[in-house]
Design a protein around this motif. Structure first.
Motif, PDB file in Angstrom:
ATOM      1  N   PHE A  52       0.849  -1.186   0.000  1.00  0.00           N
ATOM      2  CA  PHE A  52       0.000   0.000   0.000  1.00  0.00           C
ATOM      3  C   PHE A  52       0.883   1.234   0.000  1.00  0.00           C
ATOM      4  N   ALA A  53       0.511   2.200  -0.835  1.00  0.00           N
ATOM      5  CA  ALA A  53       1.288   3.434  -0.954  1.00  0.00           C
ATOM      6  C   ALA A  53       0.351   4.629  -1.033  1.00  0.00           C
ATOM      7  N   ILE A  54       0.912   5.814  -0.744  1.00  0.00           N
ATOM      8  CA  ILE A  54       0.189   7.074  -0.936  1.00  0.00           C
ATOM      9  C   ILE A  54       1.055   7.984  -1.785  1.00  0.00           C
ATOM     10  N   MET A  55       0.396   8.871  -2.531  1.00  0.00           N
ATOM     11  CA  MET A  55       1.131   9.792  -3.392  1.00  0.00           C
ATOM     12  C   MET A  55       0.390  11.113  -3.468  1.00  0.00           C
ATOM     13  N   GLU A  56       1.122  12.197  -3.236  1.00  0.00           N
ATOM     14  CA  GLU A  56       0.547  13.527  -3.448  1.00  0.00           C
ATOM     15  C   GLU A  56       0.353  13.672  -4.945  1.00  0.00           C
ATOM     16  N   HIS A  57      -0.885  13.920  -5.360  1.00  0.00           N
ATOM     17  CA  HIS A  57      -1.207  13.807  -6.785  1.00  0.00           C
ATOM     18  C   HIS A  57      -2.206  14.866  -7.196  1.00  0.00           C
ATOM     19  N   GLU A  58      -1.997  15.418  -8.366  1.00  0.00           N
ATOM     20  CA  GLU A  58      -2.889  16.463  -8.885  1.00  0.00           C
ATOM     21  C   GLU A  58      -4.303  15.963  -9.128  1.00  0.00           C
ATOM     22  N   ASN A  59      -4.464  14.652  -9.301  1.00  0.00           N
ATOM     23  CA  ASN A  59      -5.797  14.093  -9.553  1.00  0.00           C
ATOM     24  C   ASN A  59      -6.531  13.699  -8.284  1.00  0.00           C
ATOM     25  N   TYR A  60      -5.986  14.082  -7.109  1.00  0.00           N
ATOM     26  CA  TYR A  60      -6.712  13.827  -5.867  1.00  0.00           C
ATOM     27  C   TYR A  60      -8.082  14.462  -6.013  1.00  0.00           C
ATOM     28  N   PRO A  61      -9.184  13.849  -5.677  1.00  0.00           N
ATOM     29  CA  PRO A  61      -9.326  12.579  -4.969  1.00  0.00           C
ATOM     30  C   PRO A  61      -9.638  11.394  -5.872  1.00  0.00           C
ATOM     31  N   SER A  62      -8.993  11.278  -7.003  1.00  0.00           N
ATOM     32  CA  SER A  62      -9.240  10.113  -7.852  1.00  0.00           C
ATOM     33  C   SER A  62      -8.873   8.833  -7.101  1.00  0.00           C
ATOM     34  N   PRO A  63      -9.336   7.684  -7.573  1.00  0.00           N
ATOM     35  CA  PRO A  63      -9.142   6.437  -6.832  1.00  0.00           C
ATOM     36  C   PRO A  63      -7.690   6.059  -6.581  1.00  0.00           C
ATOM     37  N   GLY A  64      -6.782   6.452  -7.454  1.00  0.00           N
ATOM     38  CA  GLY A  64      -5.384   6.075  -7.264  1.00  0.00           C
ATOM     39  C   GLY A  64      -4.915   5.146  -8.356  1.00  0.00           C
ATOM     40  N   ARG A  65      -3.943   4.327  -8.016  1.00  0.00           N
ATOM     41  CA  ARG A  65      -3.350   3.433  -9.009  1.00  0.00           C
ATOM     42  C   ARG A  65      -3.358   2.013  -8.481  1.00  0.00           C
ATOM     43  N   PHE A  66      -3.579   1.090  -9.394  1.00  0.00           N
ATOM     44  CA  PHE A  66      -3.533  -0.326  -9.101  1.00  0.00           C
ATOM     45  C   PHE A  66      -2.464  -0.925 -10.000  1.00  0.00           C
ATOM     46  N   ASN A  67      -1.403  -1.461  -9.416  1.00  0.00           N
ATOM     47  CA  ASN A  67      -0.324  -2.060 -10.199  1.00  0.00           C
ATOM     48  C   ASN A  67      -0.489  -3.567 -10.241  1.00  0.00           C
ATOM     49  N   PHE A  68      -0.635  -4.079 -11.447  1.00  0.00           N
ATOM     50  CA  PHE A  68      -0.767  -5.513 -11.672  1.00  0.00           C
ATOM     51  C   PHE A  68       0.577  -6.046 -12.150  1.00  0.00           C
ATOM     52  N   TYR A  69       1.044  -7.090 -11.515  1.00  0.00           N
ATOM     53  CA  TYR A  69       2.315  -7.696 -11.900  1.00  0.00           C
ATOM     54  C   TYR A  69       2.040  -8.803 -12.910  1.00  0.00           C
ATOM     55  N   VAL A  70       2.773  -8.762 -14.023  1.00  0.00           N
ATOM     56  CA  VAL A  70       2.572  -9.696 -15.127  1.00  0.00           C
ATOM     57  C   VAL A  70       3.905 -10.344 -15.480  1.00  0.00           C
ATOM     58  N   ASP A  71       3.830 -11.456 -16.204  1.00  0.00           N
ATOM     59  CA  ASP A  71       5.035 -12.198 -16.565  1.00  0.00           C
ATOM     60  C   ASP A  71       5.772 -11.612 -17.763  1.00  0.00           C
ATOM     61  N   ASP A  72       5.074 -10.975 -18.697  1.00  0.00           N
ATOM     62  CA  ASP A  72       5.713 -10.462 -19.917  1.00  0.00           C
ATOM     63  C   ASP A  72       5.154  -9.084 -20.254  1.00  0.00           C
ATOM     64  N   VAL A  73       5.688  -8.059 -19.617  1.00  0.00           N
ATOM     65  CA  VAL A  73       5.171  -6.702 -19.776  1.00  0.00           C
ATOM     66  C   VAL A  73       5.432  -6.148 -21.178  1.00  0.00           C
ATOM     67  N   ASP A  74       6.517  -6.567 -21.822  1.00  0.00           N
ATOM     68  CA  ASP A  74       6.819  -6.064 -23.164  1.00  0.00           C
ATOM     69  C   ASP A  74       5.762  -6.498 -24.177  1.00  0.00           C
ATOM     70  N   THR A  75       5.371  -7.763 -24.119  1.00  0.00           N
ATOM     71  CA  THR A  75       4.342  -8.255 -25.042  1.00  0.00           C
ATOM     72  C   THR A  75       3.005  -7.587 -24.759  1.00  0.00           C
ATOM     73  N   LEU A  76       2.665  -7.422 -23.490  1.00  0.00           N
ATOM     74  CA  LEU A  76       1.405  -6.762 -23.138  1.00  0.00           C
ATOM     75  C   LEU A  76       1.405  -5.313 -23.615  1.00  0.00           C
ATOM     76  N   GLU A 109      -6.067   4.631 -12.798  1.00  0.00           N
ATOM     77  CA  GLU A 109      -4.736   4.338 -13.298  1.00  0.00           C
ATOM     78  C   GLU A 109      -4.422   2.858 -13.079  1.00  0.00           C
ATOM     79  N   LEU A 110      -4.055   2.176 -14.153  1.00  0.00           N
ATOM     80  CA  LEU A 110      -3.703   0.760 -14.091  1.00  0.00           C
ATOM     81  C   LEU A 110      -2.263   0.605 -14.540  1.00  0.00           C
ATOM     82  N   GLY A 111      -1.407   0.185 -13.624  1.00  0.00           N
ATOM     83  CA  GLY A 111      -0.016  -0.062 -13.959  1.00  0.00           C
ATOM     84  C   GLY A 111       0.190  -1.547 -14.209  1.00  0.00           C
ATOM     85  N   PHE A 112       1.053  -1.844 -15.165  1.00  0.00           N
ATOM     86  CA  PHE A 112       1.415  -3.229 -15.460  1.00  0.00           C
ATOM     87  C   PHE A 112       2.928  -3.331 -15.319  1.00  0.00           C
TER      88      PHE A 112
END
Length: 119
Positions: A52-76, A109-112
């Motif tokens: 869990f993390a927090i970030m001072e962000h211009e889009n506050y109060p947007s939901p934030g970011r969810f980082n999904f870990y994947v096996d092959d980020v280049d192909t995705l 925001e969806l991070g991979f």
């Protein structure tokens, strides 16, 4: 696609104020700050499960970011980059992972991420 949700970030209005609350009220312990020269991001120590993390962000109060870990980020990345709204193009981080970030259709925001130490 199979993913592992290992990192969730909430956007905050004022980092120092929020950090004090998470530490003093909830008893969280800081695990790291970023960037080192002028942090606007803090993640907390965790014991398995999602970080869990927090970030001072211009889009506050947007939901934030969810980082999904994947096996092959280049192909995705090649598959998605021309069909989505990109926030961060694919890049290598200084801490050993590769990642990109997009927006979903509602502005979340969806991070991979591919991190060799977690695979």
């Amino acid at each position: 696609m199979k993913t592992r949700l290992l990192h969730v970030r909430a956007n905050v209005k004022e980092l120092e104020r929020a950090l004090k609350w998470y530490k003093d009220v909830l008893g969280f312990t800081v695990g790291g700050l970023w960037p080192p020269e002028k942090p606007n991001y803090v993640h907390f120590e965790h014991e398995g499960g999602a970080m869990f993390a927090i970030m001072e962000h211009e889009n506050y109060p947007s939901p934030g970011r969810f980082n999904f870990y994947v096996d092959d980020v280049d192909t995705l990345w090649k598959k998605l980059k021309d069909n989505v709204d990109v926030i961060e193009e694919l890049f290598s981080t200084p801490y050993g992972s590769r990642k990109f970030t997009i927006l979903d259709i509602d502005g979340n925001e969806l991070g991979f991420v591919q991190d060799e130490t977690l695979l």
